[in-house]
Design a protein around this motif. Structure first.
Motif, mmCIF file in Angstrom:
data_model
loop_
_atom_site.group_PDB
_atom_site.id
_atom_site.type_symbol
_atom_site.label_atom_id
_atom_site.label_comp_id
_atom_site.label_asym_id
_atom_site.label_seq_id
_atom_site.Cartn_x
_atom_site.Cartn_y
_atom_site.Cartn_z
ATOM 1 N N UNK A 1 -0.333 -2.660 -4.731
ATOM 2 C CA UNK A 1 0.034 -2.488 -3.328
ATOM 3 C C UNK A 1 1.238 -1.552 -3.251
ATOM 4 N N UNK A 2 1.079 -0.474 -2.522
ATOM 5 C CA UNK A 2 2.175 0.465 -2.283
ATOM 6 C C UNK A 2 2.885 0.133 -0.977
ATOM 7 N N UNK A 3 2.104 -0.180 0.055
ATOM 8 C CA UNK A 3 2.660 -0.548 1.358
ATOM 9 C C UNK A 3 1.793 -1.664 1.935
ATOM 10 N N UNK A 4 2.363 -2.868 2.084
ATOM 11 C CA UNK A 4 1.569 -4.027 2.483
ATOM 12 C C UNK A 4 1.273 -4.144 3.980
ATOM 13 N N UNK A 5 1.901 -3.322 4.810
ATOM 14 C CA UNK A 5 1.719 -3.411 6.256
ATOM 15 C C UNK A 5 2.014 -4.837 6.711
ATOM 16 N N UNK A 6 1.144 -5.413 7.515
ATOM 17 C CA UNK A 6 1.373 -6.757 8.051
ATOM 18 C C UNK A 6 0.640 -7.846 7.254
ATOM 19 N N UNK A 7 0.223 -7.520 6.037
ATOM 20 C CA UNK A 7 -0.519 -8.471 5.202
ATOM 21 C C UNK A 7 0.436 -9.420 4.474
ATOM 22 N N UNK A 8 -0.135 -10.354 3.739
ATOM 23 C CA UNK A 8 0.658 -11.277 2.917
ATOM 24 C C UNK A 8 0.959 -10.713 1.534
ATOM 25 N N UNK A 9 0.471 -9.514 1.235
ATOM 26 C CA UNK A 9 0.695 -8.905 -0.075
ATOM 27 C C UNK A 9 2.116 -8.373 -0.206
ATOM 28 N N UNK A 10 2.539 -8.201 -1.459
ATOM 29 C CA UNK A 10 3.866 -7.677 -1.761
ATOM 30 C C UNK A 10 3.726 -6.323 -2.458
ATOM 31 N N UNK A 11 4.675 -5.424 -2.216
ATOM 32 C CA UNK A 11 4.676 -4.134 -2.900
ATOM 33 C C UNK A 11 4.653 -4.374 -4.406
ATOM 34 N N UNK A 12 3.780 -3.658 -5.107
ATOM 35 C CA UNK A 12 3.669 -3.784 -6.552
ATOM 36 C C UNK A 12 2.661 -4.818 -7.013
ATOM 37 N N UNK A 13 2.149 -5.640 -6.096
ATOM 38 C CA UNK A 13 1.174 -6.660 -6.466
ATOM 39 C C UNK A 13 -0.134 -5.999 -6.895
ATOM 40 N N UNK A 14 -0.705 -6.490 -7.978
ATOM 41 C CA UNK A 14 -1.964 -5.937 -8.491
ATOM 42 C C UNK A 14 -3.142 -6.467 -7.677
ATOM 43 N N UNK A 15 -4.039 -5.553 -7.348
ATOM 44 C CA UNK A 15 -5.202 -5.920 -6.542
ATOM 45 C C UNK A 15 -6.439 -5.169 -7.024
ATOM 46 N N UNK A 16 -7.579 -5.667 -6.586
ATOM 47 C CA UNK A 16 -8.856 -5.014 -6.808
ATOM 48 C C UNK A 16 -9.560 -4.951 -5.456
ATOM 49 N N UNK A 17 -10.397 -3.941 -5.271
ATOM 50 C CA UNK A 17 -11.212 -3.838 -4.059
ATOM 51 C C UNK A 17 -12.549 -3.229 -4.426
ATOM 52 N N UNK A 18 -13.570 -3.602 -3.688
ATOM 53 C CA UNK A 18 -14.888 -3.031 -3.913
ATOM 54 C C UNK A 18 -15.744 -3.154 -2.657
ATOM 55 N N UNK A 19 -16.547 -2.164 -2.488
ATOM 56 C CA UNK A 19 -17.563 -2.076 -1.446
ATOM 57 C C UNK A 19 -16.984 -2.307 -0.047
ATOM 58 N N UNK A 20 -17.746 -2.884 0.863
ATOM 59 C CA UNK A 20 -17.262 -3.155 2.207
ATOM 60 C C UNK A 20 -16.927 -1.914 3.015
ATOM 61 N N UNK A 21 -17.544 -0.795 2.708
ATOM 62 C CA UNK A 21 -17.271 0.455 3.417
ATOM 63 C C UNK A 21 -16.379 1.412 2.671
ATOM 64 N N UNK A 22 -15.719 0.939 1.613
ATOM 65 C CA UNK A 22 -14.827 1.780 0.813
ATOM 66 C C UNK A 22 -15.608 2.972 0.258
#
Length: 119
Positions: A68-89
Protein backbone atom coordinates in the motif's frame (compact mmCIF):
# COMPACT_ATOMS: atom_id res chain seq x y z
CA UNK A 1 5.68 6.05 -13.59
CA UNK A 2 6.48 3.44 -16.20
CA UNK A 3 3.62 1.26 -17.43
CA UNK A 4 3.02 -1.23 -20.20
CA UNK A 5 0.19 0.20 -22.28
CA UNK A 6 -1.86 -1.79 -24.76
CA UNK A 7 -2.82 0.78 -27.38
CA UNK A 8 -4.18 -1.58 -30.03
CA UNK A 9 -4.55 -5.34 -30.46
CA UNK A 10 -1.42 -7.04 -31.74
CA UNK A 11 1.68 -9.08 -31.08
CA UNK A 12 3.77 -8.92 -27.87
CA UNK A 13 6.09 -6.38 -29.49
CA UNK A 14 3.08 -4.03 -29.89
CA UNK A 15 3.00 -3.52 -26.12
CA UNK A 16 4.49 -0.13 -25.36
CA UNK A 17 6.32 0.99 -22.21
CA UNK A 18 5.16 4.53 -21.53
CA UNK A 19 5.67 7.16 -18.90
CA UNK A 20 2.20 7.86 -17.45
CA UNK A 21 1.02 9.77 -14.40
CA UNK A 22 0.78 7.95 -11.07
CA UNK A 23 -2.95 7.46 -10.47
CA UNK A 24 -4.58 9.90 -8.05
CA UNK A 25 -6.02 8.29 -4.94
CA UNK A 26 -9.76 8.63 -4.44
CA UNK A 27 -12.21 7.47 -1.77
CA UNK A 28 -12.84 3.74 -1.81
CA UNK A 29 -9.60 3.00 -3.69
CA UNK A 30 -6.00 2.38 -2.60
CA UNK A 31 -2.77 3.08 -4.43
CA UNK A 32 -0.59 -0.04 -4.58
CA UNK A 33 3.11 0.03 -5.36
CA UNK A 34 3.45 -3.02 -7.59
CA UNK A 35 6.20 -5.47 -6.65
CA UNK A 36 5.23 -8.33 -9.02
CA UNK A 37 2.48 -9.27 -11.43
CA UNK A 38 1.49 -12.36 -13.35
CA UNK A 39 1.42 -12.82 -17.08
CA UNK A 40 -1.31 -15.20 -18.11
CA UNK A 41 -3.67 -16.24 -20.87
CA UNK A 42 -6.19 -13.51 -20.07
CA UNK A 43 -3.70 -10.77 -20.97
CA UNK A 44 -2.72 -12.68 -24.10
CA UNK A 45 -6.36 -12.76 -25.24
CA UNK A 46 -6.79 -9.08 -24.45
CA UNK A 47 -3.57 -8.20 -26.27
CA UNK A 48 -4.77 -10.13 -29.32
CA UNK A 49 -8.09 -8.23 -29.37
CA UNK A 50 -10.31 -11.05 -28.05
CA UNK A 51 -11.66 -8.99 -25.13
CA UNK A 52 -14.08 -6.57 -26.80
CA UNK A 53 -15.22 -5.07 -23.47
CA UNK A 54 -11.69 -3.79 -22.73
CA UNK A 55 -11.41 -0.18 -23.88
CA UNK A 56 -8.01 0.76 -25.29
CA UNK A 57 -5.58 2.21 -24.50
CA UNK A 58 -5.35 0.23 -21.27
CA UNK A 59 -2.68 -0.79 -18.79
CA UNK A 60 -3.40 -4.52 -18.65
CA UNK A 61 -2.64 -6.99 -15.87
CA UNK A 62 -5.28 -8.76 -13.79
CA UNK A 63 -3.21 -9.75 -10.75
CA UNK A 64 -0.47 -8.32 -8.58
CA UNK A 65 1.32 -8.30 -5.28
CA UNK A 66 2.62 -5.12 -3.73
CA UNK A 67 2.52 -2.66 -0.87
CA UNK A 68 0.00 0.00 0.00
CA UNK A 69 1.42 3.35 -1.07
CA UNK A 70 -1.62 5.47 -0.21
CA UNK A 71 -4.48 3.91 1.78
CA UNK A 72 -7.09 6.63 1.14
CA UNK A 73 -10.07 6.02 3.44
CA UNK A 74 -9.44 2.27 3.81
CA UNK A 75 -8.31 0.34 6.89
CA UNK A 76 -4.96 -0.44 5.24
CA UNK A 77 -1.66 1.10 6.33
CA UNK A 78 1.10 2.50 4.12
CA UNK A 79 3.64 -0.26 3.46
CA UNK A 80 1.20 -3.10 4.18
CA UNK A 81 1.64 -6.05 1.82
CA UNK A 82 -1.36 -6.90 -0.31
CA UNK A 83 -2.45 -8.99 -3.26
CA UNK A 84 -5.18 -8.26 -5.81
CA UNK A 85 -6.64 -10.16 -8.71
CA UNK A 86 -9.39 -9.91 -11.27
CA UNK A 87 -12.56 -7.92 -10.47
CA UNK A 88 -11.98 -5.55 -13.39
CA UNK A 89 -8.26 -5.01 -12.76
CA UNK A 90 -6.61 -4.48 -16.14
CA UNK A 91 -9.92 -4.72 -17.93
CA UNK A 92 -12.44 -2.18 -16.58
CA UNK A 93 -9.72 0.00 -15.07
CA UNK A 94 -5.94 0.13 -15.45
CA UNK A 95 -4.11 -2.92 -14.17
CA UNK A 96 -0.87 -4.19 -12.78
CA UNK A 97 1.65 -3.85 -15.63
CA UNK A 98 2.86 -0.64 -14.01
CA UNK A 99 4.83 0.72 -11.10
CA UNK A 100 1.58 1.66 -9.31
CA UNK A 101 -2.06 0.64 -9.62
CA UNK A 102 -5.19 2.26 -8.22
CA UNK A 103 -7.43 -0.56 -7.00
CA UNK A 104 -10.78 -0.61 -5.15
CA UNK A 105 -9.98 -1.11 -1.47
CA UNK A 106 -12.43 -4.01 -1.22
CA UNK A 107 -10.46 -5.80 -3.91
CA UNK A 108 -7.08 -5.92 -2.16
CA UNK A 109 -6.29 -8.58 0.39
CA UNK A 110 -3.60 -8.41 3.08
CA UNK A 111 -0.84 -10.98 3.06
CA UNK A 112 1.38 -11.83 5.98
CA UNK A 113 4.81 -13.31 5.40
CA UNK A 114 8.42 -12.71 6.23
CA UNK A 115 9.74 -13.19 2.70
CA UNK A 116 12.07 -10.49 1.51
CA UNK A 117 10.79 -8.61 -1.51
CA UNK A 118 13.73 -8.27 -3.82
CA UNK A 119 12.25 -5.57 -6.02
Amino acid sequence: MKAVVLEKPGAPEDLVVREVPIPEVKPGWVLVKIKAFGINRSEMYTRQGHSPSVKLPRIIGIECVGEIEAPSDSHYQKGQRVVSLMGGLGREFDGSYAEYALIPSNQVYPIENDMEMLL
